[in-house]
Enzyme design. Sequence first.
Site, mmCIF file in Angstrom:
data_model
loop_
_atom_site.group_PDB
_atom_site.id
_atom_site.type_symbol
_atom_site.label_atom_id
_atom_site.label_comp_id
_atom_site.label_asym_id
_atom_site.label_seq_id
_atom_site.Cartn_x
_atom_site.Cartn_y
_atom_site.Cartn_z
ATOM 1 N N ARG A 83 36.763 46.029 41.967
ATOM 2 C CA ARG A 83 37.431 46.002 43.270
ATOM 3 C C ARG A 83 36.595 46.777 44.285
ATOM 4 N NH1 ARG A 83 42.021 46.815 39.883
ATOM 5 N NH2 ARG A 83 43.547 45.115 40.028
ATOM 6 N N HIS A 110 43.672 44.012 35.686
ATOM 7 C CA HIS A 110 45.077 43.711 35.957
ATOM 8 C C HIS A 110 45.956 44.442 34.952
ATOM 9 C CE1 HIS A 110 43.937 39.646 38.032
ATOM 10 N NE2 HIS A 110 43.838 40.674 38.847
#
Length: 404
Positions: free
Chosen positions: A250, A375
């Site tokens: 990210r 996730h």
Amino acid sequence: MKQTIREVTRGALEALAARGHSKYTIDTYRYFWNGLIRYFDDKEYVHFDLTVADEYIRLRSESLKKTERYIRFIKRAILILDSFNRDGTISNRYCTRLCLIEHKEYIQLLEQYGEAMKTYEYSMCTIEHYLSHGMKFLQHLEIEELYDISRLEAKHIFSYISTLEDYSAVSIKNMTGALCLFLKYLYQNGYVTHDLSNQAGSVRRCLSRKLPSYWTKDEVIVLLNFIDKGNPNEKRDYAMILLVARLGLRSGDLKKLKFENLKWSSNTIELVQSKTGVPISLPLLRDVGWAIIDYVENARPKIDSSYVFLSHNAPYLPLSERNHLYRTLEKYMQRTHIPVVGKRRSGMHSLRHSLATTLIEQDTSLHLISDILGHTSSNSTSIYLQTDIARLRDCALSLREDGE
């Protein structure tokens, strides 16, 4: 003790020099501030005043047909002086909210709200997000000619919310949520006598079913080949884009990446994700590792910092939380002439989507893709199945065959 306009500009120039800004940058600010000093002299103002400085911005913007970039520069130049006048410091980034609200009491209220937010464990990016929405609400109150916050009523809140009707449901939810927080602050700190936060209403947030934007594997390869790895800035960009494209990192974790996260002995990258707070371990792939080494040895500013990626402008700090690296990727997309059609996104996050799509095409399990992307649930990963049209067709055929 109030400072004169000359004292403020002189001190700000010295602070810029101490931060390591180039002579060209300092001379540019000096040239603009000299014009500001002449304007103060004409108005017979001795001490620095933000309202008078804003007048100068408006006059200069109207009289000179300058680019949007130049307008941003002169606004920043004024905000630098305002910051230095108030607390003797110069920040790397400035929110332009002070130029968007005219009522001094509202400006002070917003500043106090910002200071109160700092006592919570919010990032500066989150604080600026809430301040931005607080500013928009106060701006609306100025349009409504309400200048006494203690007279705030539900009708003013309804009037503001009615201006949001053209936004998506998700955006309205974010805006009303920020408004609720601001209204609670007003009540808890005695600005209003009633808690009006429940008047902002709520918007039910539905799970997004839109297909995620992604680039093909070939497009990503073309993009990487168009980056000039002989340019110091682009060496950094190449390493960052490679980390996202190859490992799915990210952008928030990319900007906070430290040397201690690079485990060269085990060829892994180990960190705690900013978004989820969950530790993650990723393989330090050969091409990724060499790109980082090339950047650190040949392009990274030679300063003592624990962060891997730095700004290449003085004072050479870690990349800002507010910088989502959208422009970084978009620049190379434009260079390669890869079309950005419709609502296809071209931010760094789209590279995560591309990695997930490629892994699905290679029959990688959803559980493993979830681990790679960080996730917390495979449900977050399952949306990428929608991009695998071939697999969906197979599912449809299987269902039809079972029903026969």
